[in-house]
Design an enzyme around this catalytic site. Structure first.
Site, short mmCIF file in Angstrom:
data_model
loop_
_atom_site.label_atom_id
_atom_site.label_comp_id
_atom_site.label_asym_id
_atom_site.label_seq_id
_atom_site.Cartn_x
_atom_site.Cartn_y
_atom_site.Cartn_z
N ASN A 43 -3.12 2.65 5.28
CA ASN A 43 -2.26 1.46 5.18
C ASN A 43 -2.34 0.71 6.49
OD1 ASN A 43 -1.43 2.43 2.73
ND2 ASN A 43 0.67 2.90 3.35
N GLY A 44 -2.31 -0.61 6.45
CA GLY A 44 -2.30 -1.39 7.68
C GLY A 44 -3.60 -2.13 7.89
N LYS A 56 12.99 -16.78 -5.78
CA LYS A 56 12.87 -15.86 -6.91
C LYS A 56 12.07 -16.48 -8.05
CE LYS A 56 14.84 -12.20 -5.51
NZ LYS A 56 14.52 -12.60 -4.13
N ARG A 72 5.82 -1.06 -4.34
CA ARG A 72 5.34 -1.67 -3.11
C ARG A 72 4.33 -2.79 -3.38
NH1 ARG A 72 6.41 2.04 1.30
NH2 ARG A 72 4.72 1.18 2.57
N TRP A 83 -3.14 -2.73 -1.53
CA TRP A 83 -2.86 -4.16 -1.61
C TRP A 83 -3.89 -4.83 -0.72
CZ3 TRP A 83 -1.03 -8.19 1.65
CH2 TRP A 83 -0.50 -9.29 0.98
N CYS A 103 0.83 -1.21 0.00
CA CYS A 103 0.00 0.00 0.00
C CYS A 103 0.86 1.26 0.00
CB CYS A 103 -0.95 0.04 1.19
SG CYS A 103 -2.18 -1.27 1.24
N LYS A 105 6.11 -5.07 -1.96
CA LYS A 105 7.53 -4.84 -1.70
C LYS A 105 7.83 -4.69 -0.22
CE LYS A 105 11.79 -3.93 -2.93
NZ LYS A 105 12.61 -4.96 -3.56
N GLU A 143 17.24 -19.00 -2.04
CA GLU A 143 16.99 -17.72 -2.71
C GLU A 143 16.60 -17.94 -4.17
OE1 GLU A 143 17.12 -13.60 -3.97
OE2 GLU A 143 16.52 -14.69 -2.17
N HIS A 167 16.53 -38.27 1.31
CA HIS A 167 15.64 -38.45 2.46
C HIS A 167 14.22 -38.00 2.13
CE1 HIS A 167 18.88 -39.61 5.13
NE2 HIS A 167 19.60 -38.59 4.66
N GLU A 206 8.45 -16.37 -7.11
CA GLU A 206 7.92 -15.01 -7.05
C GLU A 206 7.54 -14.47 -8.42
OE1 GLU A 206 9.76 -12.56 -3.32
OE2 GLU A 206 11.15 -13.01 -4.95
#
Length: 608
Positions: free
Chosen positions: A99-100, A484, A27, A75, A2, A603, A480, A503, A487
């Protein structure tokens, strides 16, 4: 997540707010809107689901006038990403952006509905607008109504408010979510971060938790949670317009991938002395020799950077390190040792879970050291020591150059800690520092591997599932790489320590499941090779990142090999992070996904 921008001035507010929202696209968001006070003092607003281009179309068809306004990129948390649920929310004589999350919105909504108020959205945020307007209806002035409203709210919020017939008045409040005040010439601004306000104002104050503010064209009055007037430091923020442009690249992510060498080099320039080949960190606010344990915590890619930091600290400084994701650590609440140190990592310095655990660790008596890209963030202000990286703005939602900058800081911190504890001598410090200082030029060489990475990406792009493998300190780089890929290409990927393959995960391997290996020849290569041979024997398509020596040994095992520059084992994780991120980018290009703003992601995650 947001984004907020608000303005009181003399110029038309809408274009100023819209361009600020453009700067906040990094963001992550799924709808957007702007509200202004028209010339006759009436609140008018335009909203649209989807990207800002949709809002731009609406604004062209039906422009907004006025020099006082607020804007928002949403968002979705409560309610679907629709135009109805988009901010700003309006009720009677007020409009707000938020926001929040308002945790007690259900109780407040029931109270307001009992008074006859009608809600039209599925959001928690609309409750704020109705509560605020309820106090205005009772005869309160905007300042009084704002103070009464925020006193009723529970949860995390950054809010900007405008009021009918009050041109030139903007009120903001923050609790748990960032909000900054920008000082212009005859105009004032509110923004979720400094990037929202650049290049509008280079003089900025950051509201502290519980603060709220009243902005007019002449300036700002800031109050604390008790309603007392307070002074907050005004900082001068340097900004270059080129920092947030694409500079001819197709995507921000592509640009930021190519900025790895610069981000590493600028960060190391701040924390090393190239002449003496020594680490040059600021003095620690604790006695390093007496630290019994380090606790590392972070979220997402920053957590994987912390995992590499644990390897470095334990192997070099011989100090016990505990590591956990911030969202778990803050609620697990493990016992903390006397004189312990907590090492927190965040690009934005506003990550809600990491900020929450910072406060709990501080309450537990731990010294707080934060590795941040935004040093003047909330985490920066609440830490005992900030180790700043110099990655510059990172606009793409998927973190790239900030990750290698974080690793560079953690490497220097580990060397410094080891030297101070007497675990390495000066010669070893110089050798390790030299390997770090050599990194920017080696990193630049990685881009010559682009054709080989593209060939590998063509294989991965056809898969529904991908396994990433690493050994030792390379395991977090496998994590990582898998993150990526998930994402930005939406391909399911999992990462494992290579020894764990047999395993359980080996049962997944067939011709349709590529295996991507992080396999430098100088880190447990024989063990990794054995695991890859196991995968090959079961029909797996092995794809490997290695060096020249490793490539020779992988002939007949790996279908595609990306040969990277030879570097000291100490800095392998930093170098190898670059091509695994490049692979995800190239796969996303094959898939045609939204590289910079992948679906459902944000973000800066400022809610739990």
């Amino acid at each position: 997540m947001c984004g907020i921008c608000g303005v009181v001035g003399h110029r038309p507010a809408t274009p100023i707010i819209f361009e600020a929202l453009r700067r906040l696209e990094y963001r992550g968001y799924d709808s957007a809107g702007i509200a202004t006070l028209s010339e006759n003092g009436v609140i008018d607003r335009r909203r649209a689901a989807g990207k800002l281009d949709n809002l731009e179309t609406v604004l062209k068809q039906s422009p907004l006038s006025g020099s006082t306004g607020i804007g928002h990129t949403r968002w979705a948390t409560h309610g679907a990403p629709t135009e109805t649920n988009a901010h700003p929310h309006a009720a009677g004589q007020v409009a707000i952006v938020h926001n929040g999350i308002i945790e007690n919105f259900a109780a407040l909504k029931a109270e307001l509905e009992a008074k006859g108020r009608r809600f039209v959205t599925e959001t928690d945020s609309e409750t704020v607008a109705h509560l605020l307007d309820n106090y205005i209806e009772q005869g309160m002035a905007p300042r009084e109504a704002a103070f009464a409203t925020i006193g009723r709210l529970e949860g995390a919020y950054a809010i900007a408010m405008i009021f009918q017939n009050h041109d030139g008045l903007l009120i903001g409040a923050r609790h748990g979510a960032p909000l900054a005040v920008g000082y212009g010439e005859g105009e004032m601004f509110l923004g979720s971060d400094s990037l929202a306000l650049a290049p509008l104002a280079n003089r900025i104050s950051y509201l502290e938790d519980g603060d709220w503010c009243e902005l007019t064209r002449e300036g700002a009055t800031i109050f604390n949670a008790k309603g007392d007037t307070v002074q907050r430091q005004i900082q001068t923020i340097a900004f270059m317009a080129g920092q947030v442009g694409k500079d001819g690249y197709r995507h921000y992510m592509e640009k930021e991938l190519h900025e790895h060498p610069v981000a590493i080099g600028q960060t190391l320039q701040r924390i090393t002395d190239p002449a003496s080949k020594r680490i040059a960190l600021p003095d620690m606010p604790f006695d390093i020799a007496k630290v019994p344990r380090i606790t590392i915590t972070a979220c997402g890619s920053a957590f994987y950077a912390g995992m590499v930091g644990r390897y470095w600290l334990e192997s070099l400084a011989r100090i016990p390190v505990e590591i956990d994701v911030a969202s778990e650590l803050r609620y697990r609440d493990p016992p903390q040792p006397d004189r312990g140190v907590a090492l927190l990592i965040s690009q934005s310095g506003e990550t809600a879970d990491t900020l929450g655990v910072l406060r709990s660790l501080k309450k537990a008596g731990q010294s707080i050291v934060s590795v941040l890209n935004v040093e003047h963030s909330t985490m920066g202000r609440e830490s005992d020591l900030v180790l700043g990286m110099v990655a510059g703005p990172e606009i793409s939602v998927a973190s790239t150059k900030a990750f290698t900058a974080q690793l560079s800081v953690l490497a220097a911190f580990s060397i410094d800690f080891a030297r101070a504890r007497g675990k390495i001598d000066q010669a070893k410090e110089e050798a390790l520092t030299s390997s770090l200082l050599d990194l920017p030029s080696r990193a630049a060489e990685v881009f010559a591997c682009t054709p080989a990475i593209q060939a590998m990406a063509a294989v991965v792009a056809e898969a529904r599932d991908v396994l990433y493998l690493g050994r030792g300190i390379c395991t977090p780089i496998a994590y990582e790489g898998a993150l990526k890929l998930k994402e930005i290409s939406y391909i399911h990927a999992e990462a494992y320590a290579a020894g764990e393959l047999k395993h359980g995960p080996i049962s997944l391997i067939d011709r349709t499941v590529p295996v991507v290996a992080i396999a430098p020849s100088n880190i447990l290569f024989e063990k990794t090779l054995s695991n890859l041979q196991e995968a090959k024997a079961r029909g797996g398509r092995v794809l490997a990142f290695t060096d020249a020596a490793g490539a020779e040994r992988l002939k007949g095992v790996a279908e595609h090999v990306v040969v990277l520059p030879d570097v000291d084992a100490f800095v392998v994780p930093i170098l190898y992070a670059i091509p695994v991120q490049m692979l995800a980018y190239e796969v996303a290009l094959f898939k045609g996904t939204d590289v910079d703003q992948p679906r459902n992601l944000a973000k800066s995650v400022t809610v739990e």
